[in-house]
Design a protein around this motif. Structure first.
Motif, short mmCIF file in Angstrom:
data_model
loop_
_atom_site.label_atom_id
_atom_site.label_comp_id
_atom_site.label_asym_id
_atom_site.label_seq_id
_atom_site.Cartn_x
_atom_site.Cartn_y
_atom_site.Cartn_z
N TYR A 25 26.62 29.40 50.71
CA TYR A 25 27.21 30.10 51.68
C TYR A 25 28.30 31.31 50.21
CZ TYR A 25 25.94 28.54 55.42
OH TYR A 25 25.48 27.72 57.18
N THR A 83 25.90 39.93 47.72
CA THR A 83 26.84 39.20 48.78
C THR A 83 28.03 40.76 48.63
OG1 THR A 83 27.39 37.06 47.86
CG2 THR A 83 28.63 38.04 49.72
N PRO A 84 27.35 41.85 49.92
CA PRO A 84 28.77 43.01 50.09
C PRO A 84 30.09 43.02 49.37
CG PRO A 84 27.41 42.73 51.55
CD PRO A 84 26.95 41.09 50.36
N LYS A 85 30.70 43.82 48.73
CA LYS A 85 32.25 44.51 49.08
C LYS A 85 32.78 43.34 50.87
CE LYS A 85 32.43 49.00 49.40
NZ LYS A 85 32.31 50.21 48.89
N ASN A 86 33.96 43.23 50.74
CA ASN A 86 35.21 42.80 51.88
C ASN A 86 33.96 41.71 52.70
OD1 ASN A 86 36.57 44.98 51.50
ND2 ASN A 86 35.68 46.38 52.26
N THR A 87 33.12 40.85 52.48
CA THR A 87 32.58 39.49 53.01
C THR A 87 33.69 39.04 52.97
OG1 THR A 87 30.70 40.37 52.22
CG2 THR A 87 30.83 38.73 52.70
N ASP A 114 29.64 45.33 45.34
CA ASP A 114 28.87 44.09 45.82
C ASP A 114 28.76 43.27 44.37
OD1 ASP A 114 28.81 45.79 47.88
OD2 ASP A 114 26.92 46.76 47.72
N ALA A 140 33.45 35.04 57.73
CA ALA A 140 31.68 35.55 58.04
C ALA A 140 30.87 35.42 56.84
CB ALA A 140 32.51 37.50 58.54
N LYS A 141 31.13 34.36 56.18
CA LYS A 141 30.38 34.01 55.06
C LYS A 141 29.07 34.79 54.83
CE LYS A 141 32.76 30.08 54.01
NZ LYS A 141 32.70 28.69 53.60
N GLN A 142 28.04 35.01 53.85
CA GLN A 142 26.99 35.64 53.86
C GLN A 142 26.17 33.52 53.78
OE1 GLN A 142 25.03 39.23 50.88
NE2 GLN A 142 24.59 37.14 49.97
N TRP A 177 31.13 34.86 50.04
CA TRP A 177 31.96 35.74 49.94
C TRP A 177 32.54 36.30 49.25
CZ3 TRP A 177 32.63 30.17 50.36
CH2 TRP A 177 34.02 30.01 50.13
N ASN A 178 32.70 37.57 49.37
CA ASN A 178 32.97 38.10 48.40
C ASN A 178 34.58 39.44 48.91
OD1 ASN A 178 33.43 40.49 46.45
ND2 ASN A 178 31.54 41.29 46.46
#
Length: 106
Positions: A90, A9-13, A99, A17-19, A92-93
């Motif tokens: 789902y 999961t990328p940084k600043n997620t 990441d 805006a969950k992945q 988030w980060n």
């Protein structure tokens, strides 16, 4: 069968805006879930697992798994008997620097 997924999961997620990661499975029963959080993520990575629109792990709606240099492992009984035989993860980060990756085994 054992399914293994490595999800980054990328940084600043943000939570807003969950992945979404779709796990393709086959018809059957889930008996075990393991989530291993990589070292260094310091609780900034959060994870939820859904079956369609229904959150199944953690059981409490809106709850999430996170870990600091540890994993989560538990026995379960969840039937996956109707197509499309998939779950949604789902994540988030909230880290602003890195990441982060977790490994999920079913």
């Amino acid at each position: 069968m054992i399914y293994a997924y490595s999800i980054t999961t990328p940084k600043n997620t943000p939570e807003t805006a969950k992945q979404k990661t779709t796990l393709k499975l086959t018809k059957g029963i889930i008996h075990q879930l393991d989530i291993d959080f990589a070292r260094g993520q310091r609780g900034t990575l959060r994870v939820q697992v859904f079956d369609a629109l229904h959150q199944i792990w953690p059981t409490n709606t809106g709850g999430y798994f996170t870990g600091v240099n540890r994993g989560i492992s538990f026995r379960e009984y969840v039937e996956i008997l109707k197509q499309p035989y998939e779950l949604q993860v789902y994540s988030w980060n909230i880290s602003v620097s890195y990441d982060h990756t977790f490994n999920l085994k079913i």
